[in-house]
Design a protein around this motif. Structure first.
Motif, PDB file in Angstrom:
ATOM      1  N   UNK A 195     -37.454 -44.612 -53.363  1.00 59.16           N
ATOM      2  CA  UNK A 195     -38.018 -45.801 -52.025  1.00 59.16           C
ATOM      3  C   UNK A 195     -39.542 -46.031 -51.889  1.00 59.16           C
ATOM      4  N   UNK A 196     -40.242 -45.321 -52.532  1.00 59.69           N
ATOM      5  CA  UNK A 196     -41.299 -45.455 -52.610  1.00 59.69           C
ATOM      6  C   UNK A 196     -42.615 -45.617 -53.272  1.00 59.69           C
ATOM      7  N   UNK A 197     -42.298 -44.125 -54.500  1.00 62.80           N
ATOM      8  CA  UNK A 197     -43.049 -44.577 -55.978  1.00 62.80           C
ATOM      9  C   UNK A 197     -42.804 -45.532 -56.893  1.00 62.80           C
ATOM     10  N   UNK A 198     -41.380 -44.687 -57.089  1.00 61.42           N
ATOM     11  CA  UNK A 198     -40.475 -44.935 -58.479  1.00 61.42           C
ATOM     12  C   UNK A 198     -40.424 -46.308 -58.605  1.00 61.42           C
ATOM     13  N   UNK A 199     -40.032 -46.020 -59.873  1.00 60.52           N
ATOM     14  CA  UNK A 199     -39.711 -47.804 -60.187  1.00 60.52           C
ATOM     15  C   UNK A 199     -38.743 -47.690 -61.386  1.00 60.52           C
ATOM     16  N   UNK A 200     -37.392 -47.529 -61.933  1.00 62.56           N
ATOM     17  CA  UNK A 200     -36.724 -46.982 -62.243  1.00 62.56           C
ATOM     18  C   UNK A 200     -36.623 -46.060 -62.872  1.00 62.56           C
ATOM     19  N   UNK A 201     -37.035 -44.968 -61.721  1.00 55.52           N
ATOM     20  CA  UNK A 201     -36.575 -43.517 -61.707  1.00 55.52           C
ATOM     21  C   UNK A 201     -36.653 -42.855 -60.914  1.00 55.52           C
ATOM     22  N   UNK A 202     -36.223 -41.754 -60.611  1.00 53.79           N
ATOM     23  CA  UNK A 202     -37.084 -40.781 -59.145  1.00 53.79           C
ATOM     24  C   UNK A 202     -36.184 -40.255 -57.948  1.00 53.79           C
ATOM     25  N   UNK A 203     -36.483 -39.464 -57.242  1.00 54.66           N
ATOM     26  CA  UNK A 203     -35.580 -38.857 -56.598  1.00 54.66           C
ATOM     27  C   UNK A 203     -34.744 -39.667 -54.724  1.00 54.66           C
ATOM     28  N   UNK A 204     -34.018 -40.262 -54.547  1.00 53.99           N
ATOM     29  CA  UNK A 204     -33.760 -40.254 -53.016  1.00 53.99           C
ATOM     30  C   UNK A 204     -33.632 -39.621 -52.013  1.00 53.99           C
ATOM     31  N   UNK A 205     -34.422 -39.301 -50.886  1.00 49.69           N
ATOM     32  CA  UNK A 205     -33.995 -38.493 -50.076  1.00 49.69           C
ATOM     33  C   UNK A 205     -32.881 -38.750 -49.154  1.00 49.69           C
ATOM     34  N   UNK A 208     -30.059 -34.974 -44.592  1.00 46.14           N
ATOM     35  CA  UNK A 208     -29.264 -33.368 -44.488  1.00 46.14           C
ATOM     36  C   UNK A 208     -29.583 -32.643 -45.359  1.00 46.14           C
ATOM     37  N   UNK A 209     -31.269 -33.451 -45.813  1.00 48.01           N
ATOM     38  CA  UNK A 209     -31.686 -32.207 -46.653  1.00 48.01           C
ATOM     39  C   UNK A 209     -31.983 -32.248 -48.365  1.00 48.01           C
ATOM     40  N   UNK A 210     -30.782 -33.346 -48.646  1.00 48.70           N
ATOM     41  CA  UNK A 210     -30.142 -33.293 -50.107  1.00 48.70           C
ATOM     42  C   UNK A 210     -31.205 -34.125 -51.106  1.00 48.70           C
ATOM     43  N   UNK A 211     -31.039 -34.408 -52.197  1.00 47.32           N
ATOM     44  CA  UNK A 211     -31.255 -35.650 -52.680  1.00 47.32           C
ATOM     45  C   UNK A 211     -31.011 -35.948 -53.511  1.00 47.32           C
ATOM     46  N   UNK A 212     -31.085 -37.334 -54.473  1.00 50.14           N
ATOM     47  CA  UNK A 212     -29.778 -37.806 -55.808  1.00 50.14           C
ATOM     48  C   UNK A 212     -31.414 -37.964 -56.446  1.00 50.14           C
ATOM     49  N   UNK A 213     -30.599 -37.442 -58.283  1.00 42.09           N
ATOM     50  CA  UNK A 213     -31.807 -36.860 -58.732  1.00 42.09           C
ATOM     51  C   UNK A 213     -32.027 -38.218 -60.015  1.00 42.09           C
ATOM     52  N   UNK A 214     -32.295 -39.678 -59.514  1.00 38.15           N
ATOM     53  CA  UNK A 214     -32.482 -40.450 -61.410  1.00 38.15           C
ATOM     54  C   UNK A 214     -33.580 -40.887 -61.782  1.00 38.15           C
ATOM     55  N   UNK A 215     -33.320 -39.985 -63.225  1.00 35.08           N
ATOM     56  CA  UNK A 215     -33.607 -39.266 -63.923  1.00 35.08           C
ATOM     57  C   UNK A 215     -34.042 -40.573 -65.334  1.00 35.08           C
ATOM     58  N   UNK A 325     -30.012 -40.920 -70.050  1.00 36.02           N
ATOM     59  CA  UNK A 325     -31.309 -40.580 -68.344  1.00 36.02           C
ATOM     60  C   UNK A 325     -29.667 -39.883 -68.136  1.00 36.02           C
ATOM     61  N   UNK A 326     -30.289 -39.339 -67.283  1.00 32.54           N
ATOM     62  CA  UNK A 326     -29.201 -38.808 -66.667  1.00 32.54           C
ATOM     63  C   UNK A 326     -29.420 -38.070 -64.880  1.00 32.54           C
ATOM     64  N   UNK A 327     -28.373 -38.339 -63.886  1.00 36.85           N
ATOM     65  CA  UNK A 327     -28.523 -38.062 -62.635  1.00 36.85           C
ATOM     66  C   UNK A 327     -28.366 -36.764 -62.020  1.00 36.85           C
ATOM     67  N   UNK A 328     -28.849 -36.060 -61.411  1.00 32.10           N
ATOM     68  CA  UNK A 328     -28.056 -35.105 -60.813  1.00 32.10           C
ATOM     69  C   UNK A 328     -28.139 -34.796 -59.495  1.00 32.10           C
ATOM     70  N   UNK A 329     -27.096 -34.023 -58.544  1.00 30.49           N
ATOM     71  CA  UNK A 329     -27.133 -34.117 -56.936  1.00 30.49           C
ATOM     72  C   UNK A 329     -25.661 -32.747 -56.993  1.00 30.49           C
ATOM     73  N   UNK A 330     -25.958 -32.577 -55.666  1.00 28.22           N
ATOM     74  CA  UNK A 330     -25.023 -31.670 -54.756  1.00 28.22           C
ATOM     75  C   UNK A 330     -24.217 -32.480 -54.418  1.00 28.22           C
ATOM     76  N   UNK A 331     -25.180 -33.794 -54.335  1.00 32.51           N
ATOM     77  CA  UNK A 331     -23.790 -34.774 -52.872  1.00 32.51           C
ATOM     78  C   UNK A 331     -23.276 -36.238 -53.766  1.00 32.51           C
ATOM     79  N   UNK A 332     -22.956 -35.721 -54.963  1.00 27.68           N
ATOM     80  CA  UNK A 332     -21.989 -36.105 -56.105  1.00 27.68           C
ATOM     81  C   UNK A 332     -20.718 -36.018 -55.723  1.00 27.68           C
ATOM     82  N   UNK A 333     -19.571 -37.069 -56.109  1.00 29.49           N
ATOM     83  CA  UNK A 333     -18.111 -37.601 -56.086  1.00 29.49           C
ATOM     84  C   UNK A 333     -18.352 -37.684 -57.053  1.00 29.49           C
ATOM     85  N   UNK A 334     -17.168 -37.604 -57.639  1.00 26.66           N
ATOM     86  CA  UNK A 334     -16.994 -37.794 -59.290  1.00 26.66           C
ATOM     87  C   UNK A 334     -15.482 -38.238 -59.379  1.00 26.66           C
TER      88      UNK A 334
END
Length: 792
Positions: A195-205, A208-215, A325-334
């Motif tokens: 939301x600050x630097x990334x473009x087409x890739x990055x992490x979302x804060x 709750x202190x967790x992130x979603x990584x869109x890599x 590409x991949x995405x990784x997070x402990x927040x994910x419902x699947x």
């Protein structure tokens, strides 16, 4: 009347457009040969791959670790590069697209702001907090792919030279045609905050202190080498996306043990990363009639409460893909649901945080399945084993088998109520259709995105529009209807669609909306659905897993539809001309019967219908001399110019005696011949779709091909033949052609209804009142802590 005389009479009414020849003739229908590349043995004149078509191949074996604390990816791997070209290569080029975020990148150096005049016109010298934050963070962020090692298969270091977002690897031995070589690389990447630097890739804060990584773009990727371009060496500056080679991927991703990973490819080690219950749910999903939740919201919420220090390695394999590409997070419902695509089984899947519900659990996987069903109809059967939609702050972005899509409900800070707008709902469905649809264009029909944005975005937006129409009636789509592009096409801020991706102004309109609209017009108005759909499917089938150019698309559409469309490509793709047709003049003729009894009566009626002059009106009722002295009247007071004489009757009888039966019948038909002048004010030639209403109220549509403008692209006259008088005529009544000014499309002219709002003009007397502002009572300072206490 003799036959030749009759033909001359009627022929004189069939005025051709040559009668309005332009001062300087501009042939809108000249062939595109002057613009398109010459056909070769690799690309034929029909638009198909030639018998010597070739393309390179790059296969990858990689391992990577996501460090959540440091927010980095560390990777290493082997690339096997196959030279299928007829050329000997002494070096290879690799893309390091994330170098766009390095401090010395061209992207930083070439960035500009609006002009000083435009800045001042805003009426403020302020900027938003988040805007300034992003500007500063981009300068602080140490971005880019740090390549730490490049070695050959023998372990020896290879010479590597970095040129901004590109890296050249010098080969120890030239790579001959048909040969392959392998080399190893190791690298690290600092992950930007999306939301600050990334473009087409990055992490979302998250709070709750967790992130979603869109890599994405997280590893060095082979640049494309192909017959038209050689090495694709355009630097990555953000807008021109990616041009890549197909290959097989074998990737192992090590992430925190409580993370769930979504990825390009198929999971190889479910036993090691999923619980028995989750594996069983995944098995059930393959044949389910609705999505099955693999990782539940309760399981995701439980994972969010902790932060595992252990790791798990997820293993994926993908065949014949151009990226990974991949995405990784402990927040994910699947959730997941299996569907059939031709003879293949496909798993449609969605990954999202609890913040995405209830929208995501209802619509995401359904939209994925809908996309595959609709795109299969117009192109080819989806060939991959998975199709994934992931929720995150990057939305949307596409990669093989996986897409990143934004859009969530909003939560009321006081009540906690979750709601979403109509725009959020349909925006989510549309972005999922669009990004999943990119699997077809350009992930499989592998066009050069770095050069020609419209070849993937425009074609995909067109298919997105068709899929949206198939979702529900009155779907609020944004791109596709001809009327929706007119504001852009009447603007002065345009460049041709055939403009390089990094030079395109108003990218959304030019690369997405305008080509999508053009294809809809081609399908609905010019070719018709049957011809268009056959040709478009032929293009997709010809070029799947290959790399087409614009010429290949243009030529295939003409070849498979059997229609010369050079005028269409020239106008819509190579110019900024617009459709703007004006109905300028109309004249009605009826064929004379030559019967004096009929014709002189007709002439008398026309004379009586003429408007009475002001003098005649004022003289009406005046006593005339002949009224006072009737003896002054004679033969001419009883007969006028419309009196039928015996000479008239004799001439008519002589004429009829010289005509054949079919000629006599033609005089009696009573057809109405109407000449209409059309002016092409916008410059873009177009078919004419003319709605005609006759005296009895009957309406008909005449569809006239664009070739009507071939002799004069500026002004033409068209003849319409009807059984009764025409009372109104409208050009483009159904908004088919993207005419930018419909106020002159009708005869008689139509009034455009609108509403006038009345309001009082009152100036705030307190505006600029320094005394009032100075004496205003000082309000207590609000802090987050105070707000929380007040809520409690």
């Amino acid at each position: 009347m003799k036959t030749k005389q009759l033909q001359a009479l009627i022929g004189a009414l069939f005025l051709t457009s040559a009668a309005h020849a332009a001062p300087a003739f501009d042939d809108k229908f000249r062939q595109l040969d002057e613009l398109l590349p010459t056909a070769t043995e690799t690309r034929t004149a029909s638009g198909a791959p030639g018998h010597r078509y070739w393309q390179q191949r790059a296969d990858y074996r990689m391992r990577a670790t996501l460090d959540e604390d440091k927010r980095t990816i560390t990777g290493s791997g082997t690339v096997t590069y196959t030279n299928n070209s007829p050329d000997t290569l002494s070096y290879l080029w690799v893309q390091l697209d994330q170098n766009m975020f390095r401090a010395d990148s061209d992207n930083r150096r070439i960035s500009t702001l609006p002009s000083r005049d435009a800045w001042q016109a805003r009426g403020t010298d302020g900027v938003k907090f988040d805007t300034l934050k992003a500007t500063l963070e981009q300068r602080r962020f140490e971005g880019g792919i740090q390549v730490t090692a490049v070695t050959g298969a023998d372990g020896r270091a290879l010479r590597a030279t970095v040129n901004k977002t590109m890296m050249r690897i010098d080969l120890p031995q030239p790579l001959k045609p048909g040969a392959r070589t392998s080399f190893n690389m190791a690298w690290t990447l600092n992950i930007p905050e999306a939301n600050v630097v990334g473009r087409r890739t990055g992490f979302e804060k998250f709070d709750d202190g967790n992130d979603i990584y869109l890599s994405a773009q997280w590893f060095p990727r082979m640049a494309a080498y192909y017959d038209v371009k050689g090495w694709q060496n355009k630097q990555y500056m953000g807008d021109g996306e990616f041009t890549l080679e197909f290959g097989d991927y074998d990737v192992q991703l090590t992430v925190p043990a409580d993370h769930v990973v979504a990825s390009t490819g198929e999971l190889q080690n479910a036993d090691a990363v999923l619980s028995p219950a989750q594996r069983e749910r995944l098995r059930q999903a393959r044949t389910a009639k609705k999505p099955v939740v693999i990782v539940t919201q309760r399981e995701a919420e439980s994972a969010e409460k902790g932060r595992s220090k252990a790791t798990k390695t997820w293993h994926f394999k993908a065949r014949d893909v151009r990226d990974f590409a991949f995405a990784s997070s402990r927040k994910f419902i699947w959730d997941a649901q299996g569907i059939k695509s031709g003879d293949k089984d496909v798993m449609a899947m969605s990954y999202y945080p609890k913040e995405g519900n209830p929208l995501w659990e209802r619509y995401s996987t359904a939209a994925v399945i809908h996309t595959l069903e609709q795109y299969n109809k117009y192109s080819f059967d989806y060939p991959y084993p998975t199709a994934i939609s992931v929720n995150g702050s990057i939305g949307g972005m596409e990669y093989p088998m996986i897409s990143f899509n934004a859009g969530r409900p909003v939560k009321d800070k006081k009540t906690g109520e979750l709601t979403y707008s109509r725009g959020t709902k349909y925006g989510l469905i549309s972005v999922i259709i669009h990004e999943v649809g990119h699997n077809y264009f350009p992930m499989i029909v592998n066009s050069d995105e770095r050069q020609w944005t419209w070849m993937d975005e425009g074609l995909n937006s067109f298919l997105q529009f068709l899929a949206e129409q198939a979702w529900e009636e009155d779907y609020p789509g944004r791109r596709g209807e001809a009327r929706d592009i007119t504001a852009y096409m009447r603007s002065t801020n345009q460049v041709p669609v055939m403009t390089n991706a990094e030079s395109t102004i108003q990218r959304g309109n030019n690369a997405y909306a305008k080509p999508a609209t053009a294809l809809n017009i081609l399908r609905e108005t010019i070719l018709g659905r049957e011809l268009f759909d056959f040709a478009f499917k032929e293009y997709a089938e010809r070029w799947k897993f290959k790399r087409p150019t614009p010429a290949d698309f243009f030529r295939t559409m003409e070849d498979a539809s059997g229609t010369d469309l050079d005028w269409f490509w020239r106008g819509w793709f190579y110019t900024t001309d617009a459709v703007d047709v004006s109905v300028d003049g109309i004249t009605e003729y009826t064929v004379s019967s030559k019967d004096p009894e009929v014709e002189k009566a007709w002439q008398r009626a026309r004379h009586q219908e003429e408007a009475m002059s002001i003098i005649d009106q004022r003289n009406k009722g005046m006593q005339r001399r002949v009224d006072r002295f009737p003896e002054l009247k004679d033969f001419y007071n009883e007969h006028d110019n419309f009196t039928v004489t015996n000479k008239d009757r004799n001439r008519y009888n002589e004429t009829m005696a010289g005509l054949e039966d079919w000629e006599k019948n033609l005089l009696k038909e009573g057809k109405h011949l109407t000449l209409v002048d059309f002016t092409n004010k916008g410059g873009l030639v177009t078919p004419l779709i003319v709605e005609i209403e006759t005296k009895s109220g009957k309406k008909t549509i005449e569809r006239i091909p664009a070739e009507v403008w071939r002799y004069s692209p500026n002004k033409i006259t068209k003849l319409f033949i009807t059984d009764e008088p025409i009372v109104s005529l409208t050009q483009d009544p159904y908004w088919e052609t993207a005419d930018i000014d419909v106020s002159d499309n009708a005869w008689p002219r139509k009034v455009t209804p609108s509403r006038l709002e009345l309001f009082k003009t009152e100036r705030d007397p307190a505006t600029g009142n320094l005394m009032r502002d100075f004496n205003t009572k000082l309000a207590p300072v609000k802090t987050p802590a105070a707000d929380k206490k007040a809520e409690q």
